[in-house]
Design a protein around this motif. Sequence first.
Motif, PDB file in Angstrom:
ATOM      1  N   ASP A 207     -34.752  24.048  69.042  1.00 15.73           N
ATOM      2  CA  ASP A 207     -35.851  24.506  68.189  1.00 15.73           C
ATOM      3  C   ASP A 207     -36.078  26.011  68.351  1.00 15.73           C
ATOM      4  O   ASP A 207     -36.253  26.743  67.371  1.00 15.73           O
ATOM      5  CB  ASP A 207     -37.129  23.752  68.547  1.00 15.73           C
ATOM      6  CG  ASP A 207     -38.302  24.156  67.681  1.00 15.73           C
ATOM      7  OD1 ASP A 207     -38.295  23.825  66.475  1.00 15.73           O
ATOM      8  OD2 ASP A 207     -39.230  24.816  68.200  1.00 15.73           O
ATOM      9  N   GLU A 246     -34.036  13.423  63.438  1.00 10.76           N
ATOM     10  CA  GLU A 246     -34.386  13.650  62.028  1.00 10.76           C
ATOM     11  C   GLU A 246     -34.776  15.105  61.786  1.00 10.76           C
ATOM     12  O   GLU A 246     -34.273  15.760  60.864  1.00 10.76           O
ATOM     13  CB  GLU A 246     -35.530  12.725  61.612  1.00 10.76           C
ATOM     14  CG  GLU A 246     -35.861  12.813  60.120  1.00 10.76           C
ATOM     15  CD  GLU A 246     -36.943  11.838  59.689  1.00 10.76           C
ATOM     16  OE1 GLU A 246     -37.485  12.025  58.589  1.00 10.76           O
ATOM     17  OE2 GLU A 246     -37.250  10.892  60.454  1.00 10.76           O
ATOM     18  N   ASP A 247     -35.663  15.628  62.618  1.00 14.17           N
ATOM     19  CA  ASP A 247     -36.049  17.044  62.507  1.00 14.17           C
ATOM     20  C   ASP A 247     -34.870  17.952  62.824  1.00 14.17           C
ATOM     21  O   ASP A 247     -34.663  18.979  62.162  1.00 14.17           O
ATOM     22  CB  ASP A 247     -37.201  17.362  63.467  1.00 14.17           C
ATOM     23  CG  ASP A 247     -38.532  16.828  62.962  1.00 14.17           C
ATOM     24  OD1 ASP A 247     -38.635  16.544  61.752  1.00 14.17           O
ATOM     25  OD2 ASP A 247     -39.452  16.691  63.784  1.00 14.17           O
ATOM     26  N   ARG A 250     -32.469  18.215  59.901  1.00 13.47           N
ATOM     27  CA  ARG A 250     -33.019  19.084  58.843  1.00 13.47           C
ATOM     28  C   ARG A 250     -32.816  20.554  59.198  1.00 13.47           C
ATOM     29  O   ARG A 250     -32.395  21.352  58.358  1.00 13.47           O
ATOM     30  CB  ARG A 250     -34.509  18.779  58.658  1.00 13.47           C
ATOM     31  CG  ARG A 250     -35.213  19.688  57.639  1.00 13.47           C
ATOM     32  CD  ARG A 250     -36.692  19.407  57.587  1.00 13.47           C
ATOM     33  NE  ARG A 250     -37.334  19.439  58.885  1.00 13.47           N
ATOM     34  CZ  ARG A 250     -37.643  20.577  59.527  1.00 13.47           C
ATOM     35  NH1 ARG A 250     -37.330  21.758  58.999  1.00 13.47           N
ATOM     36  NH2 ARG A 250     -38.237  20.532  60.704  1.00 13.47           N
TER      37      ARG A 250
END
Length: 266
Positions: A207, A246-247, A250
């Motif tokens: 992230d 999932e994140d 993306r």
Amino acid sequence: MKRGLYILLTAILLVSCSDFQKTLRSEDTAAKFQMGTELFEAGKWNKAHRLFNQILPKYRGKPQAEKLTFMHAMCSYQMGDYYIASYHFDKFTDIYPQSEKAEEASFLAAKGYYFNSPVYSKEQKETVEAIEKLQLFVNAYPNSQYLSEANELVKELDFKLEKKAFEIAKQYDLIRDYKASIKSFNNFLLEFPGTSLREQALYYRFDAAYNLAILSIDQLKEERLNEALGYYSSLSKAYPSSEFLEDANRMKEELQQELNTFTTKN
């Protein structure tokens, strides 16, 4: 009947308190030793401790000193004064290494350090010290009856250090210091390879790398996009069913599009 019993118990208590005060004020060390021992065996730690404090120096070098020193340390431990208890238990094992109480004293000394370990969000000096003390105990008594408990305490303390390092790295991500976050997570993963927080660490490292790449200037963008995609690969390979996937997928698609656009433009 109940009232009579209450009066009797009150009278016994008053006599007991009176006897304690008389013994406390007396100069009779033997009487203090005897009453202190009785109070100790009854779990009256505070009163026993007060008596033992008065007579401990007077019993140095005497046969009763070993028992007295142990009971004195145990009183501090039972009262929750773990700094003092650990100090006295350590002193006991130094003076009486062959005592039948040496193993117990060594364990309780180390456990006292464990109790002084603060919550993970605070400075962890005492936690590190507690781990060292417990490890020394395990090394000295590999067949101890306290071995299982000692190992569990070490495990708990180790996790506290992991949690501290993890939260620091995560905090860098939250305040958008992405380079510091990536570096901290890299250090975390190296220092704690078997951590239960590994999946989360891989995700938050990705992230931070994602945000750093997306916000980069052109001169640094291609390198950082590739680096972020590499961190995605580490996460997805290690945890193909990750709750974060999932994140992560993306973000990975966005990174790939940015990289394709950047490559085409150049």
